[in-house]
Design a protein around this motif. Sequence first.
Motif, PDB file in Angstrom:
ATOM      1  N   LYS A 104       0.819  -1.217   0.000  1.00 14.52           N
ATOM      2  CA  LYS A 104       0.000   0.000   0.000  1.00 14.52           C
ATOM      3  C   LYS A 104       0.852   1.266   0.000  1.00 14.52           C
ATOM      4  O   LYS A 104       0.359   2.344  -0.318  1.00 14.52           O
ATOM      5  N   GLU A 105       2.136   1.132   0.338  1.00 13.40           N
ATOM      6  CA  GLU A 105       3.000   2.310   0.260  1.00 13.40           C
ATOM      7  C   GLU A 105       3.086   2.820  -1.172  1.00 13.40           C
ATOM      8  O   GLU A 105       3.270   4.007  -1.399  1.00 13.40           O
ATOM      9  N   ASP A 106       2.985   1.904  -2.117  1.00 16.37           N
ATOM     10  CA  ASP A 106       3.144   2.292  -3.518  1.00 16.37           C
ATOM     11  C   ASP A 106       1.865   2.197  -4.342  1.00 16.37           C
ATOM     12  O   ASP A 106       1.814   2.694  -5.461  1.00 16.37           O
ATOM     13  N   TYR A 107       0.854   1.505  -3.821  1.00 17.30           N
ATOM     14  CA  TYR A 107      -0.340   1.244  -4.620  1.00 17.30           C
ATOM     15  C   TYR A 107      -1.602   1.589  -3.860  1.00 17.30           C
ATOM     16  O   TYR A 107      -1.619   1.582  -2.629  1.00 17.30           O
ATOM     17  N   THR A 108      -2.633   1.847  -4.632  1.00 21.16           N
ATOM     18  CA  THR A 108      -3.972   1.957  -4.073  1.00 21.16           C
ATOM     19  C   THR A 108      -4.592   0.567  -4.212  1.00 21.16           C
ATOM     20  O   THR A 108      -4.663   0.036  -5.317  1.00 21.16           O
ATOM     21  N   ILE A 109      -4.985  -0.011  -3.101  1.00 22.45           N
ATOM     22  CA  ILE A 109      -5.421  -1.407  -3.129  1.00 22.45           C
ATOM     23  C   ILE A 109      -6.885  -1.533  -2.714  1.00 22.45           C
ATOM     24  O   ILE A 109      -7.303  -0.984  -1.698  1.00 22.45           O
TER      25      ILE A 109
END
Length: 250
Positions: free
Chosen positions: A193-198
């Motif tokens: 989630k640090e890098d993506y919208t999940i």
Amino acid sequence: MSHSLSVRQLEAWYGSNQTLKGINMEIISNHVTAIIGPSGCGKSTFVRCINRMHETLSGAKVKGEIILDGKSIYEQDPVVLRKMVGMVFQKPNPFPSMSIYENVVAGVRLNGMRDKQTLQGIAEKSLRMAALWDEVKDRLNYSGMSLSGGQQQRLCIARALAVEPSVLLMDEPASALDPIATLHIEELIRQLKEDYTILIVTHNMQQAARIADSTAFFLSGELIEHGPTSGIFTNPKDKRTEDYITGRFG
Ligand SMILES: Nc1ncnc2c1ncn2[C@@H]1O[C@H](COP(=O)(O)OP(=O)(O)O)[C@@H](O)[C@H]1O
Ligand SMILES: [Mg+2]
């Protein structure tokens, strides 16, 4: 990087059966959002709308708007959109005739990348992000099918990440896995989630409570309540949410 995803008045049908009704939802960037609700309430349909898979099914129809990074998804080529919106399914589905390595880079290849060194770099990076690298680095040429179920699911996550999407949709990604593999996937989701919208569909409320920053409760095609996970589980605003999370129905 942050990506905004906004769903407005979304409606979906299979033939004359309306399965999503006026859904309005802001999906928060770099968060894990869980979708919960009883079987048949429209969770899978909802995530399939976001990468425009729903409308590919025969007889299926969709109305409303979904805005990704300020742009309507309906104004984009679905193929391009699906590079930005990755999907992981309930049952791990590695391409059966491909090696582990070939599975991971399949999407990148399809996008035209041919340089071997670049592909190898992408494969390693994606497998590391999917927390699978150490387990497979010495057998990248083995079939994807030679892996355990939990490893296959992480391979599918690596394959989705390889094309660098901004949103990752996961439809019950751990429901076919054993408890250890499930914890592995949950830990991975927390890191991603640090890098993506999940956006993750789960029928497991404990799982939502463990991994999701915000949770949305669907019932009969409607979004009943959406908010911070702790609030949904400890202090739901709607009686129907409370009935569901306390096990009174569903
Ligand atoms: N391919 C399909 N064709 C026709 N109806 C479908 C299809 N997929 C789902 N449905 C119907 O749409 C409704 C919502 O299903 P779904 O989105 O799969 O719910 P969930 O994922 O919450 O269990 C259900 O009534 C289901 O029967
Ligand atoms: Mg479903």
